[in-house]
Scaffold this motif. Structure first.
Motif, PDB file in Angstrom:
ATOM      1  N   THR A   1       0.834  -1.205   0.000  1.00 53.77           N
ATOM      2  CA  THR A   1       0.000   0.000   0.000  1.00 53.77           C
ATOM      3  C   THR A   1       0.868   1.253   0.000  1.00 53.77           C
ATOM      4  O   THR A   1       0.607   2.222  -0.739  1.00 53.77           O
ATOM      5  N   TYR A   2       1.914   1.250   0.798  1.00 53.79           N
ATOM      6  CA  TYR A   2       2.820   2.398   0.877  1.00 53.79           C
ATOM      7  C   TYR A   2       3.497   2.636  -0.473  1.00 53.79           C
ATOM      8  O   TYR A   2       3.596   3.782  -0.942  1.00 53.79           O
ATOM      9  N   VAL A   3       3.944   1.572  -1.121  1.00 58.58           N
ATOM     10  CA  VAL A   3       4.618   1.699  -2.406  1.00 58.58           C
ATOM     11  C   VAL A   3       3.658   2.237  -3.461  1.00 58.58           C
ATOM     12  O   VAL A   3       4.003   3.141  -4.243  1.00 58.58           O
ATOM     13  N   ALA A   4       2.444   1.704  -3.496  1.00 54.57           N
ATOM     14  CA  ALA A   4       1.484   2.112  -4.527  1.00 54.57           C
ATOM     15  C   ALA A   4       1.021   3.547  -4.336  1.00 54.57           C
ATOM     16  O   ALA A   4       0.967   4.331  -5.300  1.00 54.57           O
ATOM     17  N   VAL A   5       0.679   3.915  -3.085  1.00 48.96           N
ATOM     18  CA  VAL A   5       0.091   5.233  -2.837  1.00 48.96           C
ATOM     19  C   VAL A   5       1.162   6.314  -2.759  1.00 48.96           C
ATOM     20  O   VAL A   5       1.101   7.319  -3.481  1.00 48.96           O
ATOM     21  N   TYR A   6       2.139   6.115  -1.888  1.00 50.69           N
ATOM     22  CA  TYR A   6       3.101   7.194  -1.626  1.00 50.69           C
ATOM     23  C   TYR A   6       4.216   7.252  -2.666  1.00 50.69           C
ATOM     24  O   TYR A   6       4.499   8.313  -3.231  1.00 50.69           O
ATOM     25  N   ILE A   7       4.862   6.118  -2.917  1.00 51.20           N
ATOM     26  CA  ILE A   7       6.031   6.127  -3.800  1.00 51.20           C
ATOM     27  C   ILE A   7       5.632   6.335  -5.259  1.00 51.20           C
ATOM     28  O   ILE A   7       6.300   7.076  -5.988  1.00 51.20           O
ATOM     29  N   HIS A   8       4.558   5.703  -5.685  1.00 49.17           N
ATOM     30  CA  HIS A   8       4.184   5.797  -7.087  1.00 49.17           C
ATOM     31  C   HIS A   8       3.243   6.970  -7.370  1.00 49.17           C
ATOM     32  O   HIS A   8       3.619   7.922  -8.061  1.00 49.17           O
ATOM     33  N   TRP A   9       2.027   6.935  -6.830  1.00 48.07           N
ATOM     34  CA  TRP A   9       1.019   7.902  -7.235  1.00 48.07           C
ATOM     35  C   TRP A   9       1.267   9.295  -6.654  1.00 48.07           C
ATOM     36  O   TRP A   9       1.151  10.295  -7.368  1.00 48.07           O
ATOM     37  N   MET A  10       1.573   9.392  -5.374  1.00 47.76           N
ATOM     38  CA  MET A  10       1.823  10.711  -4.802  1.00 47.76           C
ATOM     39  C   MET A  10       3.052  11.357  -5.427  1.00 47.76           C
ATOM     40  O   MET A  10       3.080  12.570  -5.676  1.00 47.76           O
ATOM     41  N   TYR A  11       4.077  10.566  -5.689  1.00 48.71           N
ATOM     42  CA  TYR A  11       5.275  11.110  -6.337  1.00 48.71           C
ATOM     43  C   TYR A  11       4.930  11.636  -7.726  1.00 48.71           C
ATOM     44  O   TYR A  11       5.370  12.721  -8.123  1.00 48.71           O
ATOM     45  N   LEU A  12       4.126  10.893  -8.463  1.00 42.85           N
ATOM     46  CA  LEU A  12       3.741  11.311  -9.804  1.00 42.85           C
ATOM     47  C   LEU A  12       2.944  12.607  -9.775  1.00 42.85           C
ATOM     48  O   LEU A  12       3.166  13.515 -10.585  1.00 42.85           O
ATOM     49  N   VAL A  13       2.027  12.728  -8.821  1.00 47.06           N
ATOM     50  CA  VAL A  13       1.183  13.916  -8.747  1.00 47.06           C
ATOM     51  C   VAL A  13       1.945  15.115  -8.184  1.00 47.06           C
ATOM     52  O   VAL A  13       1.944  16.209  -8.768  1.00 47.06           O
ATOM     53  N   VAL A  14       2.605  14.919  -7.033  1.00 44.76           N
ATOM     54  CA  VAL A  14       3.249  16.038  -6.330  1.00 44.76           C
ATOM     55  C   VAL A  14       4.491  16.527  -7.060  1.00 44.76           C
ATOM     56  O   VAL A  14       4.744  17.734  -7.134  1.00 44.76           O
ATOM     57  N   MET A  15       5.266  15.623  -7.621  1.00 42.76           N
ATOM     58  CA  MET A  15       6.543  16.007  -8.212  1.00 42.76           C
ATOM     59  C   MET A  15       6.468  16.307  -9.699  1.00 42.76           C
ATOM     60  O   MET A  15       7.388  16.924 -10.245  1.00 42.76           O
ATOM     61  N   TYR A  16       5.401  15.898 -10.368  1.00 45.52           N
ATOM     62  CA  TYR A  16       5.357  16.095 -11.811  1.00 45.52           C
ATOM     63  C   TYR A  16       4.066  16.754 -12.291  1.00 45.52           C
ATOM     64  O   TYR A  16       4.098  17.813 -12.911  1.00 45.52           O
ATOM     65  N   ILE A  17       2.921  16.126 -12.045  1.00 48.89           N
ATOM     66  CA  ILE A  17       1.685  16.623 -12.637  1.00 48.89           C
ATOM     67  C   ILE A  17       1.369  18.039 -12.174  1.00 48.89           C
ATOM     68  O   ILE A  17       1.120  18.945 -12.994  1.00 48.89           O
ATOM     69  N   VAL A  18       1.389  18.286 -10.862  1.00 46.54           N
ATOM     70  CA  VAL A  18       1.052  19.618 -10.343  1.00 46.54           C
ATOM     71  C   VAL A  18       2.072  20.673 -10.776  1.00 46.54           C
ATOM     72  O   VAL A  18       1.700  21.684 -11.398  1.00 46.54           O
ATOM     73  N   PRO A  19       3.370  20.507 -10.488  1.00 48.64           N
ATOM     74  CA  PRO A  19       4.312  21.567 -10.890  1.00 48.64           C
ATOM     75  C   PRO A  19       4.442  21.729 -12.394  1.00 48.64           C
ATOM     76  O   PRO A  19       4.539  22.858 -12.889  1.00 48.64           O
ATOM     77  N   PHE A  20       4.435  20.632 -13.148  1.00 42.65           N
ATOM     78  CA  PHE A  20       4.567  20.745 -14.594  1.00 42.65           C
ATOM     79  C   PHE A  20       3.372  21.480 -15.207  1.00 42.65           C
ATOM     80  O   PHE A  20       3.546  22.301 -16.121  1.00 42.65           O
ATOM     81  N   SER A  21       2.171  21.195 -14.726  1.00 44.99           N
ATOM     82  CA  SER A  21       0.991  21.870 -15.260  1.00 44.99           C
ATOM     83  C   SER A  21       1.038  23.367 -14.979  1.00 44.99           C
ATOM     84  O   SER A  21       0.768  24.197 -15.858  1.00 44.99           O
ATOM     85  N   LEU A  22       1.380  23.738 -13.751  1.00 39.66           N
ATOM     86  CA  LEU A  22       1.455  25.147 -13.401  1.00 39.66           C
ATOM     87  C   LEU A  22       2.574  25.850 -14.155  1.00 39.66           C
ATOM     88  O   LEU A  22       2.404  26.990 -14.624  1.00 39.66           O
ATOM     89  N   LEU A  23       3.720  25.203 -14.292  1.00 34.63           N
ATOM     90  CA  LEU A  23       4.823  25.798 -15.035  1.00 34.63           C
ATOM     91  C   LEU A  23       4.437  26.043 -16.493  1.00 34.63           C
ATOM     92  O   LEU A  23       4.761  27.096 -17.066  1.00 34.63           O
ATOM     93  N   ALA A  24       3.759  25.074 -17.098  1.00 38.83           N
ATOM     94  CA  ALA A  24       3.350  25.235 -18.489  1.00 38.83           C
ATOM     95  C   ALA A  24       2.376  26.397 -18.647  1.00 38.83           C
ATOM     96  O   ALA A  24       2.515  27.229 -19.559  1.00 38.83           O
ATOM     97  N   ALA A  25       1.385  26.491 -17.751  1.00 40.32           N
ATOM     98  CA  ALA A  25       0.376  27.555 -17.868  1.00 40.32           C
ATOM     99  C   ALA A  25       0.990  28.933 -17.630  1.00 40.32           C
ATOM    100  O   ALA A  25       0.751  29.878 -18.389  1.00 40.32           O
ATOM    101  N   LEU A  26       1.785  29.061 -16.566  1.00 45.13           N
ATOM    102  CA  LEU A  26       2.361  30.362 -16.235  1.00 45.13           C
ATOM    103  C   LEU A  26       3.361  30.831 -17.284  1.00 45.13           C
ATOM    104  O   LEU A  26       3.393  32.008 -17.658  1.00 45.13           O
TER     105      LEU A  26
END
Length: 410
Positions: A200-225
């Motif tokens: 559960t820790y690997v799936a939620v924290y290491i994989h999905w949270m890392y993908l969202v927090v480190m890439y999807i959120v900052p990359f989307s904001l960087l592209a828009a701004l």
């Protein structure tokens, strides 16, 4: 001879069965390229901090860039310790003591710190972009929002967020001791703490949270701004001949930071892809190990090249750097020449910049004894929609207030 052979044969389970090809790839990518680029990056970041910390360079954006250089330095150091130096022994046989004694004891601390540095690097890049977006697209708010004191709080807040988000990583790894009974040799190996690192820790924290927090959120904001900033910069470049020296300098600063973000995108694209593969491919991802090694190298490159970008695109940065290290070859600038001022002196009188409603600038002479502190805002040309009525910056600001308008692949 037998004891020597036995000593060489003692190794961690993760090293058993590694092919000669994989050892060679790891040595070339990490042992040679990552170490060389990391060494150059450490020197470049040290020089960048030295130049950006000069009194005449004091500003909100430079305070953020100093914080970015500091966390990039930490990221490079941890990359070299965890990946660069450890790639030497499997291929060459050198640095065995470091490989089996020093690095395993450093890893439980260096690995989380590397993640903290990477998180700070990503979000400080985002904050730098937000700061430029405010200065370029909302210049009247920049005077209140883009200050050096606020920038220090932004850096501190980013550090706190990075520490909290990566706190679980301090519990992920454990060090185990391996002993050869015949020779008595002891080595140390690092392995995942399975009591903490469950599925559960690997799936939620290491994989999905890392993908969202480190890439999807900052990359989307960087592209828009940055899309907004690029549009405003292109408008300014269309009227570049009518811009003042201060505005041209700020236009160059915006362009320089756009290059920084572009390099960030390019160097973090492969880590994003490999992380997505790891999420969706599962065990099949083990066959893509060369991609992980390459993504580690790209993250190190991203942390190492900002100094080169500053020298190429930062006019004032380059001038101060040459003054510090090449004083004999360049003309010594006076403090007034190197200060970020919005005013120029001439014939004993203060010359202020006045903004015309059609987007052009004109110099007008003010009282000899009048002094105003330079505003940190950037006034880019506005569309020529209204008559050419001259209005001072101070009156514009007063009117606005009155009317209420305003990778290291971890």
């Amino acid at each position: 001879m037998n004891s020597t052979a036995a000593a060489v044969a003692l190794e961690c389970s993760t090293d058993v069965g590694v092919s000669a090809r994989d050892k060679l790839i790891r040595f070339v990518v990490h042992g040679v390229m990552l170490n060389a680029i990391g060494a150059a990056g450490l020197l470049g970041n040290a020089l960048a901090v030295l130049v950006l910390s000069r009194p005449q360079m004091r500003s909100s954006i430079n305070c953020l860039l100093v914080g970015l250089a500091a966390c990039d330095t930490l990221l490079i150091l941890t990359s070299v310790l965890l990946f660069g130096l450890t790639a030497v022994y499997p291929y060459t046989g050198a640095l065995r003591y470091y490989y089996y004694h020093v690095c395993p004891r450093l890893t439980p601390y260096a690995y989380p710190l590397a993640n903290v540095a990477q998180t700070m690097s990503v979000y400080l890049t985002l904050i730098v972009t937000v700061e430029r977006w405010v200065a370029v697209c909302h210049p009247f708010r920049a005077k209140a929002l883009c200050t050096s004191s606020r920038a220090r709080w932004y850096v501190l807040g980013t550090a706190v967020f990075a520490l909290i988000y990566n706190a679980p990583k301090f519990l992920e790894a454990e060090v185990v001791e391996e002993r050869d009974i015949e020779s008595g040799e002891v080595i140390y190996c690092v392995q995942a703490d399975m009591r903490f690192r469950n599925e559960t820790y690997v799936a939620v924290y290491i994989h999905w949270m890392y993908l969202v927090v480190m890439y999807i959120v900052p990359f989307s904001l960087l592209a828009a701004l940055n899309a907004r900033i690029v549009r405003q910069v292109r408008r300014a470049q269309a009227e570049r001949a009518r811009l003042s020296r201060v505005q041209r300098r700020e236009l160059g600063l915006a362009t320089m930071l756009l290059v920084v973000v572009l390099v960030f995108f390019l160097c973090n694209l492969l880590p994003l892809v490999t992380n997505a593969f790891e999420v969706f491919l599962g065990d099949a991802f083990d066959n893509l190990d060369p991609l992980v090694k390459t993504s580690n190298l790209l993250v190190t490159i991203n942390s190492s090249v900002n100094f080169v970008i500053y020298v190429i695109f930062g006019e004032k940065f380059k001038r101060i750097f040459l003054k510090l290290f090449c004083a004999g070859r360049t003309r010594r600038d006076s403090p007034e020449h190197t200060r970020d001022d919005s005013f120029a002196s001439g014939a004993g009188e203060r010359v202020s910049l006045r903004l015309l409603r059609n987007g052009t600038l004109r110099r007008s002479r003010g009282a000899a004894g009048r002094r105003r502190s330079p505003a940190p805002t950037v006034y880019y040309p506005a569309p020529p929609a209204t008559p050419c009525t001259e209005v001072s910056l101070a009156s514009v600001e007063t009117s606005s207030r009155t009317n209420g308008a305003s990778r290291l692949h971890f």
